[in-house]
Design an enzyme around this catalytic site. Structure first.
Site, short mmCIF file in Angstrom:
data_model
loop_
_atom_site.label_atom_id
_atom_site.label_comp_id
_atom_site.label_asym_id
_atom_site.label_seq_id
_atom_site.Cartn_x
_atom_site.Cartn_y
_atom_site.Cartn_z
N ASP A 8 0.83 -1.20 0.00
CA ASP A 8 0.00 0.00 0.00
C ASP A 8 0.86 1.25 0.00
O ASP A 8 0.57 2.22 -0.66
CB ASP A 8 -0.95 0.01 1.21
CG ASP A 8 -0.21 -0.16 2.53
OD1 ASP A 8 0.91 -0.72 2.54
OD2 ASP A 8 -0.75 0.26 3.57
N ASP A 17 4.35 2.30 9.46
CA ASP A 17 4.39 0.94 10.01
C ASP A 17 3.28 0.11 9.36
O ASP A 17 2.37 -0.37 10.02
CB ASP A 17 4.23 0.97 11.53
CG ASP A 17 3.01 1.74 11.97
OD1 ASP A 17 2.47 2.53 11.17
OD2 ASP A 17 2.57 1.56 13.12
N GLU A 18 3.40 -0.04 8.04
CA GLU A 18 2.42 -0.80 7.27
C GLU A 18 3.19 -1.52 6.16
O GLU A 18 3.66 -2.61 6.38
CB GLU A 18 1.32 0.12 6.75
CG GLU A 18 0.04 -0.62 6.55
CD GLU A 18 -1.24 0.22 6.79
OE1 GLU A 18 -2.29 -0.30 6.49
OE2 GLU A 18 -1.15 1.36 7.27
N ASP A 46 -5.58 -2.50 -2.87
CA ASP A 46 -4.68 -1.60 -3.58
C ASP A 46 -4.09 -2.31 -4.80
O ASP A 46 -4.00 -1.74 -5.89
CB ASP A 46 -3.55 -1.12 -2.65
CG ASP A 46 -4.08 -0.53 -1.34
OD1 ASP A 46 -4.96 -1.15 -0.72
OD2 ASP A 46 -3.60 0.54 -0.93
N TRP A 90 -11.40 -5.86 -2.28
CA TRP A 90 -10.07 -6.28 -1.80
C TRP A 90 -9.88 -7.76 -2.18
O TRP A 90 -8.99 -8.09 -2.96
CB TRP A 90 -9.95 -6.05 -0.29
CG TRP A 90 -9.46 -4.67 0.06
CD1 TRP A 90 -8.24 -4.37 0.61
CD2 TRP A 90 -10.12 -3.41 -0.12
NE1 TRP A 90 -8.12 -3.00 0.77
CE2 TRP A 90 -9.24 -2.40 0.34
CE3 TRP A 90 -11.35 -3.03 -0.65
CZ2 TRP A 90 -9.57 -1.04 0.30
CZ3 TRP A 90 -11.70 -1.68 -0.68
CH2 TRP A 90 -10.82 -0.70 -0.22
N GLU A 150 -2.02 9.19 -0.81
CA GLU A 150 -3.08 8.30 -0.32
C GLU A 150 -4.45 8.98 -0.39
O GLU A 150 -5.42 8.39 -0.85
CB GLU A 150 -2.77 7.92 1.13
CG GLU A 150 -3.80 7.00 1.75
CD GLU A 150 -3.32 6.41 3.07
OE1 GLU A 150 -2.45 7.04 3.71
OE2 GLU A 150 -3.81 5.33 3.44
N HIS A 202 1.20 6.30 -2.18
CA HIS A 202 0.16 5.26 -2.25
C HIS A 202 -0.27 5.19 -3.71
O HIS A 202 -0.82 6.14 -4.22
CB HIS A 202 -1.02 5.75 -1.42
CG HIS A 202 -1.39 4.85 -0.29
ND1 HIS A 202 -0.60 4.72 0.81
CD2 HIS A 202 -2.48 4.08 -0.08
CE1 HIS A 202 -1.21 3.89 1.67
NE2 HIS A 202 -2.34 3.48 1.15
C1 BGC Z 1 -4.03 0.94 3.72
C2 BGC Z 1 -4.87 0.96 2.48
C3 BGC Z 1 -5.72 -0.27 2.57
C4 BGC Z 1 -6.65 0.02 3.71
C5 BGC Z 1 -7.76 -0.93 3.91
C6 BGC Z 1 -4.93 1.17 4.87
O1 BGC Z 1 -4.30 1.27 6.07
O2 BGC Z 1 -2.97 1.83 3.66
O3 BGC Z 1 -4.32 1.34 1.33
O4 BGC Z 1 -6.31 -0.71 1.43
O5 BGC Z 1 -5.95 0.22 4.91
O6 BGC Z 1 -8.81 -0.21 4.25
#
Ligand code: BGC
Length: 751
Positions: free
Chosen positions: A333, A338-339, A346, A401, A630, A651
């Site tokens: 994403d 911290d992801e 995405d 998703w 984003e 993003h």
């Molecule tokens: C991410 C998104 C993802 C979403 C889901 C976020 O924290 O960065 O791009 O699809 O969560 O809702």
């Protein structure tokens, strides 16, 4: 690779990397030497001090519980008798902190290594040197390493022997030869400026937001410290801004040896444009010492695009850098906070664009393999693959998703035409379709459940991440869409899809009966009991008439041909009511301009493309973006930021507008009956505001190119079709022609 050869360090070293060492000796002449390596964690191998391979962050990220890749290197030219083989191992994705919630050990609580050096001798015999209890284990200069938090490298630290390696029979995951692309270093960017911020901090601006790391080349005094912090943006006062990194520290600490040092993290990476020199001896603050190195999967660049409008060119640049930044072994994403996770939505949204820009066929072959592995027995596909949250509960099984299970295999087939890949993904597609079939209280609708909805759309509450469109409507529309893709996939593979054609008709009919009346979506939709139980914040919104709802109905053919004009008018009206602006989020945006253009609203599609107010694609461009944001308004009109909790400047999702530009403006689309651009629909749509367009895609047959430009009122077209391909040309005047391999020019008189 023999599973029994997994080893680990004799002591737990926490976040510090360790080095496994073995002296390699032989008595016969070596004809060929190959080294195969994998790790739970990340590894970097060296022979006689020289790095083996040009890849980084190996063995990459897979669903580690099920499988881990190994890489094989030809080291014949590097091997000498008595050579020292050293393999450093750090925590990486498998062992370090990963997934929001600040927790580590998601896949394993310690690192492990497996390696095999195969020596093929001139006399035809061979020998294998494998990791075992004879290998020595040492500490390294990498005192600490985390994907999110960065790395500490101390060149004054002397290696200390921790003892001999111990066997690690607990590692049960399957070893597979590498499937995806190597992760490698790419562009090296020099600083464009060294800034003194109003707060008095020294900040390097590399001029481009990217994923990778800063390489530091210095000759400091022994023990000198250089501490780098990373940020994507400066705040409105020009100060270094890291709040949007959330828990990710992004801190690289380097301690100089006293000689020439080259520092860069071995087992970490950052998403950044700006670097704060939190500590640095003043004499080392020199632009020549710092280079930002872009790191991503080694995908071949296939697409190109240029036009006469500087802002659209910048948008394209941002789309490309969004992909480079987020195609680091898995589609992520974002690369900074911290992801950095494999969010399926995405990936679904962007994969069509991705497959024009770069050859992503191997990249998706690997990642879709993990999507299939993590698909649950009932067909559910969750929000993140590889699932980095196993001990924290899981993400939603959300429409748009989970649909990556059908959309991405189909898009890869269209772009590259591999029946073998489609065949491999076919059971996953089917299971996803069957999941939706059984998901809700109604057989042919997907009602209820937990969804991300039209994520980040502008028609929900102010500053809410939840859009206004009914989740039931989105989920049921995607149900129909995925069934239709599944049918097309089955037909391409020569299967009998009768059963699913019946299912499709039932789903479509049920959708129309439940969500529509008189050819329009219903305004208010009932809140099903099922939804009420597990309601998410998005379920407060149950609207059926939104831009996204109409886009889905038109784009997924949920209306009749007679209903189209009125729906398109309604969509236009909703856009006008919103001040001429789109309100769509992750679900509606990828199809918005396509839907408008295909339904007689081409002028409005172009208007939205050229729009610069928030929300629009050019809003971020006008605010200096070098990658996709984003949120439409990650920087608000007043210069403040959207929020600290979720505000990435890298993003790629909204970059999916490029596939419309390519398919419609440039006019190149692969035909599904002869995919991989063997047959091409060629229908350029010139617009004066773009001045000219020169774009195309390099396919396995050669380059498909479409260009157009204006001379006075006349439009000139230049077209290139590779040998072996056929293009079905349709010009705006209505002129149609079938073109075989070759170069062509056409002119059309303007009024
Ligand atoms: C991410 C998104 C993802 C979403 C889901 C976020 O924290 O960065 O791009 O699809 O969560 O809702």
């Amino acid at each position: 690779m023999n599973h029994r050869n997994w080893v680990r360090a004799p002591k737990d070293t926490g976040a510090a990397a360790v080095c496994f060492r073995k002296k390699i000796t032989f008595t016969k002449q070596v004809r060929k030497a190959t080294l195969a390596v994998s790790a739970i964690g990340l590894y970097a191998a060296y022979l006689n001090g020289a790095r083996v391979g040009k890849n980084v962050l190996a063995p990459g990220w897979t669903s580690y519980n099920a499988r881990v890749q190994y890489q094989t290197y030809d080291v014949t030219g590097m091997l000498t008798n008595g050579a020292l083989l050293e393999i450093n191992v750090g925590q990486g994705w498998a062992v370090g902190y990963i997934g929001f919630g600040n927790t580590n050990h998601k896949f394993a609580d310690h690192t492990s290594l497996i390696a095999e050096l195969t020596l093929r001798y001139a006399d035809g015999t061979s020998e294998v040197v494998s990791t075992d209890r004879t290998w020595d284990v040492y500490t390294t200069a990498v005192l600490s390493s985390e994907i999110y938090h960065g790395e500490t490298v101390d060149q004054t630290a002397e290696p200390i022997c921790l003892g001999k390696a111990v066997g690690d029979p607990a590692v049960k995951t399957k070893l597979i030869a590498q499937v995806g692309e190597d992760i490698t270093e790419h562009e090296r960017l020099a600083p464009v400026e060294i800034i003194r911020t109003p707060k008095g901090e020294t900040v390097i601006d590399f001029g481009q937001n990217l994923t990778g790391y800063v390489e530091v080349r210095v000759k400091g005094r022994r023990g000198d410290r250089i501490v780098l912090h990373h940020a994507e943006i400066l705040d409105k006062d020009g100060n270094f801004y890291t709040a949007n990194m959330r828990a990710a520290r992004n801190e690289n600490i380097y301690v100089c040896s006293g000689g020439e040092d080259v520092f860069k993290p071995l087992f970490s990476f950052q998403g950044f444009r700006y670097v704060r020199l939190a500590e640095c001896p003043p004499e080392l603050v020199n632009a020549d010492c710092f280079r930002a190195v872009a790191v991503h999967s080694e995908m071949e660049r296939t697409g190109f695009f240029e036009c006469g409008n500087a802002e659209i060119n910048q948008l394209y640049h941002n789309v490309i850098w969004g992909q480079k930044s987020n195609y680091l072994d898995i589609p992520t994403d974002c690369p900074q906070r911290d992801e950095r996770l494999g969010w399926t939505g995405d990936a679904q949204i962007f994969c069509r664009t991705a497959a024009i820009n770069f050859n992503v066929s191997r990249f998706f072959r690997k990642w879709l393999g993990d999507v299939a592995i993590e698909q649950e027995a009932n067909g559910a596909v969750r929000g993140i693959v590889p699932n980095a949250l196993p001990r924290q509960g899981s993400t939603f099984v959300s429409a748009a998703w989970g649909d990556v299970a059908c959309v991405a295999p189909w898009e890869m087939y269209l772009a590259y035409g591999s029946r073998a890949d489609l065949e491999k993904n076919f059971p996953m597609m089917q299971k996803w379709v069957e999941y939706m079939h059984g998901a809700g209280p109604e057989e042919f609708l997907w009602l209820g459940g937990k969804h991300y909805g039209d994520w980040l759309a502008m028609d929900g509450n102010a500053d809410s991440t939840w859009g206004a469109t009914s989740n039931d409507l989105i989920a049921s529309a995607f149900f129909a869409h995925s069934v239709s893709l599944f049918i097309r996939a089955g037909e391409a593979l020569g299967r009998n899809m009768t059963e699913y054609r019946v299912l499709y008709q039932n789903v479509r009919n049920a959708f129309r009966a439940y969500f529509m009346e008189n050819g329009m979506p219903k305004e208010e939709l009932p809140l099903t009991e099922h939804v009420a139980e597990g309601a998410t914040p998005s379920d407060r919104f149950r609207r059926g008439v939104t831009q996204t709802a109409i886009v889905l109905i038109l784009n997924f053919n949920l209306c009749t041909e007679e209903e189209r004009p009125a729906l398109a008018d309604r969509l236009e009206q909703l856009i006008r009511n919103a001040g001429g602006l789109m309100q769509t989020g992750f679900v509606g945006t990828p199809y918005l301009l396509r839907t408008l253009a295909q339904n007689g609203k081409s002028e409005l599609a172009y208007q939205l493309l050229f729009e610069t107010r928030n929300p629009s694609w050019l809003y971020s461009v006008e605010h200096g973006a070098t990658t996709m944001w984003e949120h439409w308004n990650s920087i608000k009109e007043d210069g403040s930021f959207w929020s600290t909790s979720m505000n990435s400047f890298n993003h790629y999702a909204y970059g999916s507008v490029y596939d419309w530009i390519f398919n419609y403006v440039v006019g190149i689309s692969p035909r599904e009956d002869h995919p991989a651009y063997e047959a091409i629909d060629l229908a350029p749509h010139p617009d004066r505001r773009l001045g000219f367009v020169n774009s195309g895609v390099r396919t396995k047959r050669g380059t498909v190119r479409s260009a157009w430009y204006y001379k006075g009122n006349d439009v000139y077209y230049e077209i290139e079709i590779p040998e072996g391909a056929t293009a079905y040309l349709k010009l705006p005047s209505g002129h149609c022609e079938t073109l075989c391999g070759g170069s062509y020019r056409f002119a059309e008189k303007g009024e």
